[in-house]
Write a protein that holds these residues in place. Structure first.
Motif, PDB file in Angstrom:
ATOM      1  N   CYS A   1       0.841  -1.195   0.000  1.00 42.71           N
ATOM      2  CA  CYS A   1       0.000   0.000   0.000  1.00 42.71           C
ATOM      3  C   CYS A   1       0.880   1.251   0.000  1.00 42.71           C
ATOM      4  N   SER A   2       0.272   2.379  -0.238  1.00 42.27           N
ATOM      5  CA  SER A   2       1.005   3.640  -0.332  1.00 42.27           C
ATOM      6  C   SER A   2       1.164   4.275   1.041  1.00 42.27           C
ATOM      7  N   LEU A   3       2.029   5.304   1.091  1.00 41.66           N
ATOM      8  CA  LEU A   3       2.247   6.030   2.347  1.00 41.66           C
ATOM      9  C   LEU A   3       0.994   6.755   2.807  1.00 41.66           C
ATOM     10  N   ASP A   4       0.196   7.243   1.852  1.00 43.98           N
ATOM     11  CA  ASP A   4      -1.043   7.937   2.230  1.00 43.98           C
ATOM     12  C   ASP A   4      -2.009   6.988   2.923  1.00 43.98           C
ATOM     13  N   ASP A   5      -2.096   5.742   2.431  1.00 42.95           N
ATOM     14  CA  ASP A   5      -2.982   4.768   3.087  1.00 42.95           C
ATOM     15  C   ASP A   5      -2.497   4.464   4.503  1.00 42.95           C
ATOM     16  N   ILE A   6      -1.172   4.310   4.670  1.00 41.89           N
ATOM     17  CA  ILE A   6      -0.619   4.018   6.003  1.00 41.89           C
ATOM     18  C   ILE A   6      -0.896   5.171   6.956  1.00 41.89           C
ATOM     19  N   ARG A   7      -0.689   6.363   6.485  1.00 43.64           N
ATOM     20  CA  ARG A   7      -0.864   7.544   7.323  1.00 43.64           C
ATOM     21  C   ARG A   7      -2.332   7.711   7.735  1.00 43.64           C
ATOM     22  N   ASN A   8      -3.240   7.513   6.775  1.00 45.23           N
ATOM     23  CA  ASN A   8      -4.670   7.663   7.086  1.00 45.23           C
ATOM     24  C   ASN A   8      -5.143   6.596   8.062  1.00 45.23           C
ATOM     25  N   SER A   9      -4.657   5.358   7.881  1.00 46.15           N
ATOM     26  CA  SER A   9      -5.051   4.295   8.809  1.00 46.15           C
ATOM     27  C   SER A   9      -4.541   4.561  10.221  1.00 46.15           C
ATOM     28  N   TYR A  10      -3.313   5.014  10.320  1.00 45.85           N
ATOM     29  CA  TYR A  10      -2.754   5.318  11.639  1.00 45.85           C
ATOM     30  C   TYR A  10      -3.541   6.437  12.322  1.00 45.85           C
ATOM     31  N   ARG A  11      -3.930   7.460  11.587  1.00 42.80           N
ATOM     32  CA  ARG A  11      -4.669   8.555  12.198  1.00 42.80           C
ATOM     33  C   ARG A  11      -6.036   8.106  12.708  1.00 42.80           C
TER      34      ARG A  11
END
Length: 381
Positions: free
Chosen positions: A56-66
């Protein structure tokens, strides 16, 4: 250096305070660099905790973490707040970011290796790539071979240009020959016509057809004093006109004028035959006459077009006739003729009544004289 504690707060730590057993590593989180120790959690478990899939992309990782931080953070004030779950989420987040950074480094290293391989395969001496790839051997030998190659190529281009030029010249000569043949045929035909005309003139002269012509043996008169007209052409045209031969445009002009006069006269006569009171039957007949007149005017306008094409003087050209105007003109002519007829009839009736009155007055005036003469004759007897 900046570290993050278990509850997500950032701490400023000096690098000398970090023990050697903890090897620092860096990874990207948005626009900031994060560092910490290398966790022991498995990468697949970390992806499962963040509810993501590998790749997955960095944006997906960041959104999931938030979203998970808002759900489990102790300070969020939500019902699902759990510090232990938040620690797991944060640790999984770091593991996933580390994995993404390692993959990115590996791909970059592979690309660098491929570039190095390509660079290693390139020739050491760049001058071997010159001379358009012609020749072999040392650079001086390749330069001589390349010069010879250029000479050969220039020779081939010159030969190709000369070949095309000769082909074009041959085509031009063929066209000139065909043109000469047509011109020679035209000259032969003209000469044959001239010989035929000359033979006919000689034959007529032998028969004596030219003996009774007016002006025989006299010089030709100068028909025009205009300096802009060719006297020979003018005299020839004059002779042709005097003997019944006229140019085509003069005949067409005469024909057009005679035709329009005939059409106008026939239209007025047709209107006169129908009379003044127009019944439906007569109106229908008049409409049919007008339709036929419009068709005749259309044909006449075509003749005018032909006349304008052959007339030599621009000021002699003619304009088209309008059928509607001609019909109105015929109607006005008919009305004028009717008014003149009525006026003449009234004048004749007035003159007839005057003569009758004069006769009556004469009878009254000279009646007593005749009676007196009769009485005198009777008395003298």
């Amino acid at each position: 250096m900046m570290l993050t504690n278990t509850i997500g707060h950032h701490l400023m730590v000096h690098q000398a305070m970090i023990p050697r057993s903890l090897k620092p590593f860096s990874y990207i989180c948005g626009n900031r660099m994060l560092s910490g120790y290398k966790p022991k959690r498995n990468v697949k478990d970390s992806y499962k905790i963040l509810e993501l899939e590998e790749g997955c992309s960095l944006d997906d990782i960041r959104n999931s973490y938030r979203s998970l931080a808002k759900k489990y953070h102790p300070d969020s004030g939500s019902i699902t707040a759990d510090s232990a779950a938040f620690v797991k989420v944060e640790e999984a987040y770091r593991v996933v970011l580390n994995d993404v950074a390692n993959k990115k480094k590996s791909t970059e290293s592979k690309e660098e290796e491929e570039e190095d391989q390509l660079k290693s395969n390139t020739p050491q001496h760049r001058h071997y790539l010159s001379f358009e790839g012609v020749g072999y051997g040392t650079p001086s030998q390749r330069e001589k071979q390349y010069m010879q190659f250029r000479v050969d190529r220039a020779t081939e281009q010159v030969l190709a240009y000369r070949t095309r030029r000769l082909e074009n010249q041959s085509v031009a000569t063929d066209l000139m020959r065909a043109k000469d043949v047509r011109q020679s045929k035209k000259v032969k035909i003209t000469q044959a016509v001239e010989r035929l005309v000359e033979d006919l003139i000689q034959e007529s002269m032998a028969k004596g057809d030219f003996d009774n012509l007016s002006g025989k043996g006299k010089p030709l008169q100068k028909f025009s004093d205009c300096p802009h007209i060719d006297p020979m052409t003018h005299n020839l045209n004059r002779i042709l006109i005097d003997n019944g031969y006229q140019p085509e445009w003069i005949l067409l002009q005469k024909e057009i004028r005679e035709t329009i006069e005939r059409l106008r006269k026939s239209l007025v006569e047709s209107r006169s035959k129908l009379g003044e009171s127009m019944t439906p039957y007569r109106q229908k007949e008049w409409n049919h006459i007008c339709e036929q007149f419009v068709e005749d005017i259309r044909k006449l306008n075509k003749r005018i077009d032909s006349f304008n094409l052959v007339v030599p003087i621009l000021s002699r050209q003619m304009v088209h006739f309008s059928a509607d105007r001609e019909i109105i003109r015929a109607q006005k002519t008919y009305e004028a003729s009717m008014e003149s007829t009525e006026a003449s009839m009234e004048s004749t009736e007035a003159s007839g009544s005057d003569t009758k009155e004069n006769k009556g007055e004469g009878v009254k005036r000279f009646g007593w004289k005749s009676s007196l003469l009769k009485w005198l004759n009777t008395t003298l007897k």
